[in-house]
Design an enzyme around this catalytic site. Sequence first.
Site, PDB file in Angstrom:
ATOM      1  CD  GLN A 172      -4.408  -7.434  13.913  1.00 42.48           C
ATOM      2  OE1 GLN A 172      -5.535  -7.161  14.120  1.00 42.48           O
ATOM      3  NE2 GLN A 172      -2.842  -6.713  13.891  1.00 42.48           N
ATOM      4  CG  ASP A 230       2.932  -4.603  10.894  1.00 44.93           C
ATOM      5  OD1 ASP A 230       2.139  -4.982  12.114  1.00 44.93           O
ATOM      6  OD2 ASP A 230       2.649  -3.809  10.539  1.00 44.93           O
ATOM      7  CE1 TYR A 258       2.739   2.028  12.507  1.00 41.95           C
ATOM      8  CE2 TYR A 258       3.687  -0.133  10.918  1.00 41.95           C
ATOM      9  CZ  TYR A 258       2.650   0.577  11.562  1.00 41.95           C
ATOM     10  OH  TYR A 258       1.067   0.657  11.192  1.00 41.95           O
ATOM     11  NE  ARG A 303       3.861   2.290   6.800  1.00 43.43           N
ATOM     12  CZ  ARG A 303       2.348   1.672   7.091  1.00 43.43           C
ATOM     13  NH1 ARG A 303       1.851   2.610   9.028  1.00 43.43           N
ATOM     14  NH2 ARG A 303       2.720   0.735   7.241  1.00 43.43           N
ATOM     15  CE1 TYR A 333      -3.126  -0.790   5.314  1.00 41.49           C
ATOM     16  CE2 TYR A 333      -4.006  -3.062   4.289  1.00 41.49           C
ATOM     17  CZ  TYR A 333      -3.156  -2.392   4.972  1.00 41.49           C
ATOM     18  OH  TYR A 333      -2.039  -2.938   6.224  1.00 41.49           O
ATOM     19  CD  GLU A 381      -0.311   4.335  13.128  1.00 40.27           C
ATOM     20  OE1 GLU A 381       0.122   4.790  12.357  1.00 40.27           O
ATOM     21  OE2 GLU A 381      -0.064   3.274  12.858  1.00 40.27           O
TER      22      GLU A 381
HETATM   23  C1  9YW Z   1      -0.389  -2.047   8.216  1.00 38.44           C
HETATM   24  C2  9YW Z   1      -4.467  -1.236  12.222  1.00 38.44           C
HETATM   25  C3  9YW Z   1      -3.272  -2.019  12.313  1.00 38.44           C
HETATM   26  C4  9YW Z   1      -2.327  -2.981  13.500  1.00 38.44           C
HETATM   27  C5  9YW Z   1      -0.991  -3.204  13.300  1.00 38.44           C
HETATM   28  C6  9YW Z   1      -0.576  -2.284  12.974  1.00 38.44           C
HETATM   29  C7  9YW Z   1      -0.517  -1.836  11.641  1.00 38.44           C
HETATM   30  C8  9YW Z   1      -1.057  -2.450   9.218  1.00 38.44           C
HETATM   31  O1  9YW Z   1      -2.384  -1.197  12.079  1.00 38.44           O
HETATM   32  O2  9YW Z   1      -0.828  -2.917  10.716  1.00 38.44           O
HETATM   33  O3  9YW Z   1      -0.348  -1.253   7.531  1.00 38.44           O
HETATM   34  O4  9YW Z   1       0.936  -2.139   8.709  1.00 38.44           O
HETATM   35  O5  9YW Z   1       0.979  -2.410  12.881  1.00 38.44           O
HETATM   36  O6  9YW Z   1      -1.150  -3.629  14.626  1.00 38.44           O
HETATM   37  O7  9YW Z   1      -3.627  -3.504  13.860  1.00 38.44           O
HETATM   38  O8  9YW Z   1      -4.342  -0.423  13.207  1.00 38.44           O
END
Ligand code: 9YW
Length: 440
Positions: free
Chosen positions: A117, A178, A369, A213, A92, A413
Amino acid sequence: EAAGTGGPADPAGLRRLAVDTLDANWEHDHTVPSRTLYPHQWSWDSAFIAIGLAHVRPDRAWRELASLFRAQWADGRVPHIVFNPALRVGAYFPGPEMWGTADVPGTPAVATSGLVQPPVHALAALLAYRRAPDTTGLAALRRLYPALVAQQRYLADRRDVAGDGLVCIVHPWESGLDNSPAWDDPMAAVPAEAAVMSAYRRHDTTHADAAHRPTDLDYARYLAIVAAYRDHGYSDRELSAGHPFLVECPLFNAAFGAAEHALAEIATLVGGDPGPHRDRAARITEALLRRLYAPNAGTFQPRDLRTDRLVSARTVLGLAPLILPDLPTRQADALVVEARSARFGVARRMDRPLPTYDRTAPDFEPLRYWRGPSWLNTGWLVRHGLLTHGHPDLAAGLRRSMIGLVTQAGCHEYFHPDTGAGLGSPAFSWTAALLLDLLA
Ligand code: 9YW
């Protein structure tokens, strides 16, 4: 049918799809949000997931929360990502190497991020307990209580950057939404160039359509803000002197207040004193009204602390204070008007799903998103708020709409806010978990 790919219409079939999705994403002591996109543990995901697990696997609901809080820092912060050490480096991005938390004093043995968060965990723990109010649940609640109190204390003591009783987020990732249009103005002031991203390999765009994204420029700024906070040692002292992103978010602060309400009830259950929690809850609601309510807009808006101005974009974040039981009638009514407006379209019979952004705005993006698509967690929060403020008919309309999304597209999602088509990961844990809660 495989988890996340289809749409069985009957409640039993839907429930099975949700349980299969959660089982497939279970990873020894926690649930990954998605095997492909998000293979570690995320903080607010775990809270939503625990709410759903409580209906079908209560033991796992408690393990989910316990594993997250094992990664709590000594200062009380609950990190937004807990990295699974068994995964290969680079599973990741940005991974542990970017966060560099190992040498920071007071961090746990496991690698984590340094951000937080929205603190929806106390509410999740309370709801999980109510669903399965047995001795195991009570013991789990008793163990969690001090950790939940420490989480709140961190936010209240270290993150009240303006000294106004509200929490300041130091990165858009802390909002959980985000790339919400709410962050466009504050983000525009963060120095970065999209070209920076050529030095890195993003993973999200290999697993999901880049058009859905955040952009490379968004990512360059995300990394610049992480670097600033990291180089400051993840200390929250003197942030106002130079940290590039300082914002008070209505959803985050609504969760912060709702957590004190939940802690008051948890305190009563575990033999603690609910009084201080009630006092703090009242002060948070008062601060939200004073600092983030925009009377002319009839909704709550984020405050950019670098300019001391409210952000005018109307997003679903502004509806979140409905989850506060002590929100005065005037503001609660205004939020219901906002929710029912053409911008968000909440109704007894909804013709389209609840979007994350004002669908009448010229920059509404149905695929990207948090800039338009419909998500189950924000829908769940708004529904919870509508129930809290006595609108069962609207709550029922929203519930039907959300169940309809999963019936039609599976545990995606997020969803296209016009067609309901499934977007992002096809087997997403909080979608499955919150569906279970809606079906109960
Ligand atoms: C990213 C995991 C997370 C969520 C967030 C979402 C996203 C991580 O994924 O953030 O890589 O952008 O925006 O709310 O917790 O599901």
